[in-house]
Design a protein around this motif. Structure first.
Motif, PDB file in Angstrom:
ATOM      1  N   SER B   6       0.863  -1.182   0.000  1.00  0.00           N
ATOM      2  CA  SER B   6       0.000   0.000   0.000  1.00  0.00           C
ATOM      3  C   SER B   6       0.896   1.227   0.000  1.00  0.00           C
ATOM      4  CB  SER B   6      -0.898   0.000   1.241  1.00  0.00           C
ATOM      5  OG  SER B   6      -1.674   1.185   1.278  1.00  0.00           O
ATOM      6  N   TYR B   7       0.398   2.311  -0.583  1.00  0.00           N
ATOM      7  CA  TYR B   7       1.191   3.537  -0.527  1.00  0.00           C
ATOM      8  C   TYR B   7       0.290   4.755  -0.548  1.00  0.00           C
ATOM      9  CZ  TYR B   7       0.456   4.468  -5.501  1.00  0.00           C
ATOM     10  OH  TYR B   7      -0.114   4.758  -6.712  1.00  0.00           O
ATOM     11  N   CYS B   8       0.818   5.843  -0.008  1.00  0.00           N
ATOM     12  CA  CYS B   8       0.076   7.105   0.001  1.00  0.00           C
ATOM     13  C   CYS B   8       1.027   8.251  -0.292  1.00  0.00           C
ATOM     14  CB  CYS B   8      -0.572   7.315   1.372  1.00  0.00           C
ATOM     15  SG  CYS B   8      -1.455   8.878   1.495  1.00  0.00           S
ATOM     16  N   ARG B   9       0.588   9.153  -1.158  1.00  0.00           N
ATOM     17  CA  ARG B   9       1.404  10.297  -1.549  1.00  0.00           C
ATOM     18  C   ARG B   9       0.638  11.555  -1.180  1.00  0.00           C
ATOM     19  NH1 ARG B   9       5.296  12.989  -2.564  1.00  0.00           N
ATOM     20  NH2 ARG B   9       6.052  13.704  -4.578  1.00  0.00           N
ATOM     21  N   ILE B  10       1.277  12.455  -0.428  1.00  0.00           N
ATOM     22  CA  ILE B  10       0.652  13.744  -0.125  1.00  0.00           C
ATOM     23  C   ILE B  10       1.565  14.849  -0.638  1.00  0.00           C
ATOM     24  CG2 ILE B  10      -0.264  15.291   1.652  1.00  0.00           C
ATOM     25  CD1 ILE B  10      -0.594  12.927   3.513  1.00  0.00           C
ATOM     26  N   ILE B  16      -2.934  11.029  -2.875  1.00  0.00           N
ATOM     27  CA  ILE B  16      -3.161   9.827  -3.679  1.00  0.00           C
ATOM     28  C   ILE B  16      -2.966   8.603  -2.798  1.00  0.00           C
ATOM     29  CG2 ILE B  16      -2.311   8.444  -5.625  1.00  0.00           C
ATOM     30  CD1 ILE B  16      -1.439  11.156  -6.876  1.00  0.00           C
ATOM     31  N   LEU B  17      -3.984   7.752  -2.756  1.00  0.00           N
ATOM     32  CA  LEU B  17      -3.891   6.517  -1.975  1.00  0.00           C
ATOM     33  C   LEU B  17      -4.010   5.339  -2.934  1.00  0.00           C
ATOM     34  CD1 LEU B  17      -3.803   4.945   0.719  1.00  0.00           C
ATOM     35  CD2 LEU B  17      -6.294   5.238   0.858  1.00  0.00           C
ATOM     36  N   ASN B  18      -2.972   4.547  -3.032  1.00  0.00           N
ATOM     37  CA  ASN B  18      -2.939   3.372  -3.912  1.00  0.00           C
ATOM     38  C   ASN B  18      -3.415   3.712  -5.333  1.00  0.00           C
ATOM     39  OD1 ASN B  18      -1.903   1.675  -1.895  1.00  0.00           O
ATOM     40  ND2 ASN B  18      -3.939   1.490  -1.003  1.00  0.00           N
ATOM     41  N   LEU B  22      -7.722  11.256  -3.941  1.00  0.00           N
ATOM     42  CA  LEU B  22      -8.858  11.494  -3.045  1.00  0.00           C
ATOM     43  C   LEU B  22      -9.518  12.827  -3.393  1.00  0.00           C
ATOM     44  CD1 LEU B  22      -7.549  10.307   0.466  1.00  0.00           C
ATOM     45  CD2 LEU B  22      -8.450   8.974  -1.441  1.00  0.00           C
ATOM     46  N   GLU B  23     -10.846  12.823  -3.372  1.00  0.00           N
ATOM     47  CA  GLU B  23     -11.593  14.037  -3.745  1.00  0.00           C
ATOM     48  C   GLU B  23     -11.779  14.923  -2.514  1.00  0.00           C
ATOM     49  OE1 GLU B  23     -12.191  14.816  -6.831  1.00  0.00           O
ATOM     50  OE2 GLU B  23     -11.420  12.874  -7.519  1.00  0.00           O
TER      51      GLU B  23
END
Lengths: 374, 203
Positions: B6-10, B16-18, B22-23
């Motif tokens: 799994s990964y998350c970018r802020i 962005i999650l996987n 995200l809205e």
């Protein structure tokens, strides 16, 4: 397993390992009365900036200007590398820097000529490697008060990678107003010389130091670093766990198959804050080390933060080499609940192993296992 | 085989999650209020979040999303997971905040600000939230470097009993957020292959 080739300590007690170690044996302390940013009395172990500058200029014929922490770091690494006889500029040599706040004092200056990158730890590490003409990107660890142990664990990994023959591990932290006022706000400073593990302990002293160990992978007699590990308490960011969970787990992982009875002594973190010292006793006892002699070096050097893990490993392994258990300075009256064997006199040991333990903000704990091979 | 499960970018403008954006309807300029907006959007319900500095908030939120997407059990003490983060500016964002409180004419240092002047506090915050008892480590690099991070992750995996490493780049300075948090698992059949190329692509 990696092997110690040489070391150095720069502190208020001297500019060589021997000067510092002998001062400890003679019962000296570098902690002296000082002042904080607002003029209040504190007890602190400071490197004399004039002596530092003089030693630096006598050693390096450079006209460039370096900050006090940089001077201490560079001189410490230089002395240790010279003793080891290694080639600093070799691509088979890697540098590891351990520091919590490096050049943080620059943030308090209204202006300076060092440029905006100078405050960054990656810059300080780059300066360390670059000063000695080393081509590799250094490893920079900043893991609060356990950084010095993390840096030595990094050295184990780097030497096992087969990319390097030698790793130079240097730790450095000073005690500028930034750090003093922060610890003061926590009310964790003792205005007098600190008393680790004592009933009257009421806080720590800060200390300034740079310390270096040069490690190699070629088997040799003397001190080797066998293993090390890091574990978290998952309890509180600024308070130690009451069960000593992270330290206990780090002890278990690091000891592996080495029985607790083979450990000659523990060079503990022993900051002299009420909770830290109690937590350590709980963890030692849980790991079957309740009767192992324990000492702290904080009443001689103060808490040297990012340098502590390296400086205290140097002193501890020097004692191990000589078969000595050091007395825990500042300790008089038992002040810890549970089983702990605080060393009160200089005594002999014929055991070959010792432990260095550290704990820090963020709930992190680290343990190193050293052996003296005959 | 090791996988990125799994990964998350802020970044300043998106989360962005996987692979999925995200809205979140951000209001105003980039900055610390965006982290609070992400916190509200996720409906985390962890009041300690509001005490954290921006670096910890950013690393915490990305970790929440990664662990949440894996249905991580945060109630059971976990000795098999480690947290290894790295960044460029260490805790300089909070260092500047603390420096403002120790001016001679305006001296009011606070432990609540000082404690965050260490970059590894974010790893402690994540460990506390999720009862993670493995290793926590923090490294400093001049720039994001997937090759170096891959090395640090391998070191963490080599410690006895560690089968998962929550790792990433957690950079926050002067209102700018640059975070990538990933979960690496030793034995997994799901997820992307764990290699330098993929770490680089996720960044």
């Amino acid at each position: 397993m990696i092997f110690k080739l040489s070391d150095n300590i720069i502190s208020s007690l001297g500019f060589t390992t021997n000067a510092n170690y002998n001062a400890v044996l003679e019962g000296k302390s570098g902690i002296a009365p000082g002042k904080d940013a607002t003029g209040n009395a504190i007890a602190v172990s400071r490197i004399d900036p004039d002596k530092m500058e003089e030693n630096f200029r006598n050693t390096f014929k450079t006209k460039k200007i370096y900050t006090l922490p940089e001077q201490a770091m560079l001189l410490s690494a230089h002395i240790a590398m010279k003793e080891a006889g290694i080639k600093a500029s070799s691509e088979r040599t890697c540098f590891v820097l351990s520091s919590t706040k490096g050049n943080i004092h620059l943030l308090g200056l209204s202006s300076h000529d060092f440029g905006e990158n100078r405050i960054h730890l990656w810059h300080t590490a780059g300066l360390l490697a670059g000063f000695f003409g080393n081509p590799n990107i250094p490893v920079t660890v900043s893991n609060a008060c356990i950084s010095g142990a993390c840096a030595q664990i990094a050295a184990i990994h780097l030497l096992e990678q087969d990319t390097y023959d030698h790793v130079v591990v240097t730790g450095m932290d000073l005690a500028p107003d930034f750090i003093v006022s922060g610890f003061q706000s926590f009310k964790s400073l003792d205005e007098e010389r600190c008393r680790p593990f004592d009933a009257r302990r009421k806080g720590l002293n800060l200390g300034e130091a740079a310390a270096t160990i040069v490690y190699g992978k070629e088997k040799r007699k003397g001190i080797s670093l066998i293993s090390g590990s890091i574990r978290n308490d998952a309890n509180h960011i600024s308070g130690p766990s009451r069960t000593g969970e992270g330290l206990y787990r780090a002890l278990q992982t690091t000891l592996g198959n080495v029985p607790a009875s083979d450990i000659g002594f523990i060079s503990a973190h022993g900051t002299a804050t009420p909770y830290n010292d109690q937590m350590e006793a709980v963890a030692f006892s849980r790991a079957g080390l309740g009767s192992t002699p324990v000492f702290s070096l904080k009443a001689q050097f103060g808490h040297t933060l990012g340098a502590a893990g390296i400086l205290e490993s140097v002193i501890a392994t020097k004692a191990l080499e000589q078969g000595l258990v050091l007395p825990s300075a500042g300790y008089e009256e038992p002040g810890i609940e549970g089983a702990i064997n605080v060393s009160t006199t200089l005594s002999k040991t014929d055991k070959r192993f010792c432990l260095k333990t550290l704990s820090g903000f963020g709930g992190c704990n680290a343990v190193l296992l050293f052996e003296n091979a005959l | 085989m090791k996988k990125i499960t799994s990964y998350c970018r802020i970044t300043d403008h998106q989360v962005i999650l996987n692979g999925k954006k995200l809205e979140i309807a951000f209001s105003g300029d980039p900055g610390s209020s965006r982290l609070t907006e992400i916190y509200r959007y996720l409906d985390v319900g962890y009041p300690k979040f509001h005490k954290m500095d921006n670096l910890s908030k950013a690393g915490f939120l990305a970790s929440e999303m990664v662990l949440g997407s894996l249905n991580y059990d945060r109630e059971t003490p976990d000795g098999s997971t480690s947290v290894v983060f790295a960044n460029k500016s260490a805790s300089l964002d909070d260092d500047k905040r603390f420096q403002e409180t120790i001016k001679p004419d305006n001296y009011y240092p606070s432990p609540a600000v000082f404690v965050y002047t260490l970059p590894n506090i974010v790893t402690g915050e994540v460990a506390i939230r999720n009862k993670i008892l493995g290793e926590t480590s923090f490294f400093i690099l001049e720039d994001f470097d997937a090759e170096k991070m891959h090395i640090f992750i391998e070191w963490a995996f080599s410690s006895p009993g560690i089968s998962r490493v929550l790792c990433g780049w957690t950079e926050y300075l002067d209102g700018h957020c640059d975070v990538l948090v990933m979960m690496m698992e030793k034995e997994s059949s799901n997820g992307m292959d764990y290699n330098i190329l993929n770490i680089n692509q996720l960044y």
